[in-house]
Design an enzyme around this catalytic site. Structure first.
Site: not given
Length: 402
Positions: A220, A111, A298, A37-38
């Site tokens: 929501y 998230r 993505d 992970e960067q």
């Protein structure tokens, strides 16, 4: 059967939702993984995310569904509202109905909560799995494995490499060249509001989609109803910064939605500095696997946020990829090819359907009071809703044929 403990690890570039779900699915099948992970800290930016039944089905299979139940909100249903009058139509029920119809619940989650639960599950299985401040700068592969090159000068060898490094994927760039992204003409605002700050009429257990000519607003609840998440998209060509960390002002956000219902502005007024980012179109890749290297999420099929499936597709990818490698029994290239073949048509269809919703949510007919009602009743009829969502929600990434 191959002794997986004796084989090199699967290398994963990116510790977002897709990379972590793939890592967890692989670890649960006996594979070793190393995640690069960067960022200097393990975490997730952003606000709310909707995880429909096809996504929660993956989370339960990964063993984290019950833990997430405590952090999620399960909406009673979804509604569509008209931008200026607030006239409301019920789209569909969720809650127990989602389980009865689709076999798994519908969650709305922060998230950061989803990311933390996935990360904790990975680290419980392999405490040293995640390597921070580790940016990919190159890779090489041959018949025996893959060599990942990091900005630190370190090189790591693995059996396969998965590029789960998002829309600006370095792995994709290495495999296929420069990214071809075009500005959509739409920018988005997002924010999270403490529920107690909202008027009583907005403290409801529904996901709501406000639609209007040139824009739409979705909101929501999150965290058991403690928070309200909103995402507001508007056609505005002057902001073209594709970043999740840029902030604007409440005044600018409200100006983008002049004339919209007071309930919409009540949401905006509670966030002093909402985030803003530009939305870009990217064509899904026709091919995303080269030998022992593949992409997910993505990195290979980013989409407009108009179908609430971006994160869910990454979760599905991770599980299908792990199943495909397991079934290939050591034939890594074959396994990755089977993964891509199983996912290509579905993810392309989701990208297309997401793009189609832009004109549906922002249709010019919504500007006219009479035409707006007619349009909503036409486009959001029961049959149209089933056509748009049933095929999505019934998919089972844990059982799809490979």
């Amino acid at each position: 059967m191959t002794d997986r403990s004796a084989t090199p690890p699967i290398l994963i570039v990116g510790a977002g939702l897709g990379g972590l779900s793939a890592a967890l699915a692989l670890l649960r099948r006996g594979f070793d993984v190393e995640i690069f992970e960067q960022a200097s800290k393990l975490g997730e930016v952003g606000a709310g995310v909707q995880i429909s039944s096809n996504g929660t089905r993956v989370l339960y299979e990964l063993g984290v569904g019950q833990e997430l139940e405590k952090l999620a909100f399960t909406p009673a249903g979804k509604e569509v509202r008209l931008w200026n009058t607030g006239q409301t139509w019920k789209l569909f029920d969720l809650g127990t109905i989602a389980i009865e119809r689709f076999g798994s619940p519908y969650f709305t989650l922060h998230r950061a909560d989803l990311h933390r639960v996935l990360a904790d599950a990975v680290l419980r299985m392999k405490p040293n799995a995640v390597h921070l401040s580790s940016s990919c700068v190159g890779l090489e592969q041959d018949a025996d494995g893959v060599r990942l090159k990091l900005q630190t000068g370190e090189e790591v060898v693995g059996a396969a490499l998965i590029g789960a490094d998002g829309v600006h994927s370095r792995v994709r760039e290495i495999l296929f060249g420069d990214d071809e992204a075009t500005f959509s003409g739409v920018m988005s605002w997002r924010g999270v509001v403490p529920m107690e700050q909202l008027p009583d009429r907005l403290r409801r257990s529904f996901g709501v989609n406000w639609i209007g000519s040139g824009g739409h607003v979705v909101h929501y609840p999150l965290r058991g109803g403690e928070l309200m998440n909103f995402n507001a998209c508007v056609e505005r060509p002057d902001w073209q910064v594709e970043s999740w960390t840029m902030r604007g002002t409440t005044e600018e956000c409200r100006n983008d939605f002049k004339g919209w219902h007071d309930d919409v502005h009540a949401l905006f007024s509670c966030v002093p500095n909402p985030h803003k980012w530009a939305l870009f179109h990217r064509r899904p890749l026709e091919r995303w696997t080269v030998g022992r290297v593949t992409l997910l999420g993505d990195a290979c099929h980013s989409m407009m946020p108009y179908l609430a499936q971006g994160a869910v597709m990454a979760l599905e990818d991770g599980l299908v990829l792990a199943r495909a490698l397991e079934q290939s029994d050591g034939a890594v290239e074959e396994g990755l090819a089977r993964y891509e073949e199983a996912r290509r048509e579905r993810t392309h269809r989701v990208v297309e359907r997401s793009a189609e919703n832009v004109i549906r949510f922002h249709n010019p007919r919504l500007a006219d009071p009479t035409g707006a009602v007619e349009y909503v009743e036409q486009e959001w009829s029961g049959a149209r809703i089933s056509d748009r969502y049933d095929w999505l929600f019934t998919y089972n990434a844990g059982a799809v044929e490979l």
